[in-house]
Design an enzyme around this catalytic site. Structure first.
Site, PDB file in Angstrom:
ATOM      1  CG  ASP A 202      64.531  36.814 -20.931  1.00 55.04           C
ATOM      2  OD1 ASP A 202      65.628  36.403 -21.358  1.00 55.04           O
ATOM      3  OD2 ASP A 202      63.428  36.397 -21.340  1.00 55.04           O
ATOM      4  CD  GLU A 262      68.355  38.366 -23.712  1.00 55.58           C
ATOM      5  OE1 GLU A 262      68.825  37.412 -24.351  1.00 55.58           O
ATOM      6  OE2 GLU A 262      67.225  38.337 -23.188  1.00 55.58           O
TER       7      GLU A 262
END
Length: 552
Positions: A202, A262
């Site tokens: 993330d 990401e």
């Protein structure tokens, strides 16, 4: 086992709280995911990416983690997760899980200890605490802004401020502290030892910040990041020492654990995250922002194939995820439409808009599935789900609504629980309703309805994924394709005999090709004409091979 399985994988993102509810509490859970493994196998995917399932107060949909080595009791237990890993592996499906390294929950034991400890303590050094600005220290230390609106600094009762690039319940870790680095290596090892096959990292570009005094200005968060890694908050060069340590850990396993970043960074900067010495793969989000336009798609595809080749990685193709308006809806609205304004209006698409969005979504799905690299699907896109714009203000859960003071409705519209059956209180999601309201039009998109319709979006996805696998194994499709634009057509030519042609215009276009039609995203009325907003695959596979793969 193939150590490079991830390079051309079809990965299905499961947002567990909205996938399937096994215990009738309105919230999806791990036993619910297990109950749908046969559905996932029938779709033909190679891996599941499971969004956060950790203990969390749900200030941000589970991305505020209290314990990185456990399962939220509302979603199940560690034993349930072990059962899910086993069920997926028995079905030939690998598991990728989310790791959230930029921030924890404010309920995390480390942060609670930090608040209970004095200035300058080891406990506070694990996070980013600073004195305030201004004559009395009451002003935030800098102009840094939260992604969810407002200042990225929150004041504590003793007068210091802590950094949170997202919600105030998500304090940022201090990645210059050795405890933080050791902890995450241990977390990655914990899950790898349990059989997890890979990790989605993330906001991988945010961990390291320039905290030298005085803090540099960074007043906006939406501007394009610089190509030289000079932003004080994002895409810092120092990140890659952290990821080299992670890669050393991943490579101790057989097969090595994969990871995908990401990283919302310029395409040229993604190469570093995707290198074999780093995470190995990085998300390409360019299609999330692209208009429905042949020139835009052709340029994005060619550029990202080139960058992936430079990184000795493979590209990723993403049309939707849990953070953006679903692509069937984006393609239904005019190019350049203000999506936040449309969501605030709360009106569903008109029938004509929805039909156009469906046609374009079908064509886009076949286009990306024709490409080399990994394709990441978001749950429900295979059902043709649109964004749910009708959610009332009283039902919103996304902190963006509160933090933006009502200027943005947030991401709840793409996180509405899935419809499995046309009947039932929550369309088969669970026996006692769902945590976000489902619209009535979900009935026509239910999985049991689409499974009976050979012309449905679900049938198209199953056929395209099966053909993709067959073309890779029997057809020998490999290597970098030739990508070209011919007016409103985008043509992808793969070694081994696959040609994919997408017509971006609304009118039919004549096309002459020697191969036979393998699959089309809409009905073909006359050859050699490609209907508007349609993708057609041409190739030379035998009819028996296609039938056998579709049957399996």
């Amino acid at each position: 086992m193939d150590p490079d399985w991830w390079r051309d994988a079809v990965v299905y993102q499961v947002y567990p709280r909205s996938f399937a509810d096994s215990d009738a509490d309105g919230l999806g859970d791990l036993r619910g995911v297990i109950s749908r493994v046969d559905y996932l196998r029938s779709l033909g995917i190679d891996a599941v990416w499971l969004s956060p399932f950790y203990p969390s107060p749900l200030a941000d949909g589970g991305y505020d983690v209290v314990d990185y080595r456990d399962v939220d009791s509302r979603l199940g237990t560690l034993a349930d997760l072990d059962d899910l890993i086993e069920a997926l592996h028995e079905a030939g499906i690998r598991l990728i899980i989310d790791i959230v390294p930029n921030h924890s929950s404010s309920e995390h034991p480390w942060f609670r200890a930090a608040l209970a400890s004095p200035r300058g303590s080891e406990e506070r050094e694990r996070y980013v605490f600073m004195e305030g600005a201004g004559a009395d220290g009451s002003e935030p230390p800098s102009d840094w802004q939260s992604h969810f609106g407002g200042s990225a600094w929150e004041r504590t009762p003793d007068g210091q401020f802590y950094l949170h690039l997202f919600a105030e319940e998500q304090p940022d870790f201090n990645w210059s502290h050795p405890d933080v680095r050791k902890e995450f290596l241990a977390i990655l090892g914990f899950w790898s030892d349990r059989g997890v096959d890979g990790f989605r990292i993330d906001v991988a570009h945010t961990l390291v910040k320039d905290l030298a005094h005085p803090l540099r200005s960074q007043p906006t968060i939406d501007s394009l990041l610089p190509e030289d890694g000079s932003d004080p908050l994002y895409d810092r060069d120092e990140l890659h020492q952290i990821y080299r340590e992670w890669r050393e850990l991943f490579d101790r396993y057989d097969p090595p654990r994969m990871a995908v970043a990401e990283a919302w960074v310029p395409a040229s900067r993604r190469v570093r995250y995707a290198s074999p010495e780093s995470l190995g793969q990085a998300f390409n989000f360019d299609l999330l922002r692209a208009p429905w336009d042949a020139a835009a798609f052709a340029e994005i595809i060619a550029r990202n194939l080139r960058f992936a080749d430079e990184a000795h990685s493979s590209s990723t193709w993403v049309l939707s995820n849990h953070d953006v308006v679903r692509h069937a809806t984006r393609y239904a609205l005019p190019d350049g439409a203000d999506l936040d304004a449309w969501l605030l209006e709360g009106r569903p698409l008109s029938p004509a808009q929805a039909l156009q969005g469906d046609r374009r979504a079908r064509a886009a799905a076949m286009l990306v599935l024709a490409l080399p690299g990994s394709v990441y699907l978001y749950q429900g896109e295979e059902l043709g789900l649109h964004e749910v714009s009708e959610i009332g203000i009283q039902d919103l859960q996304d902190p963006i609504w509160r933090r933006s003071e009502g200027r943005q409705k947030g991401r709840d519209g793409c996180r509405v629980p899935l419809p499995w059956t046309a009947a039932g209180r929550s369309f088969g999601f669970g026996a006692n309703g769902s945590h976000l309201p489902q619209p009535r039009w979900f009935a026509s998109h239910a999985a049991d309805v689409e499974e009976r319709d050979p012309g449905s979006m679900l049938s198209l996805y199953r056929s395209a994924i099966a053909l993709r696998r067959l073309l890779r194994t029997e057809g020998g499709v490999s290597g970098l394709p030739a990508v070209r634009r011919d007016g409103d057509l985008v043509v992808i030519e793969r070694e081994g005999g696959l040609t994919s042609v997408t017509n971006f215009s609304s009118e039919p276009v004549r096309w002459s090709h020697g191969g036979r039609v393998l699959l089309s995203s809409s009905d073909l009325t006359s050859e050699p004409t490609i209907p508007g907003e349609t993708t057609v695959w041409f190739g030379e596979l035998h009819e028996s091979s296609i039938a056998e793969e579709a049957g399996s």
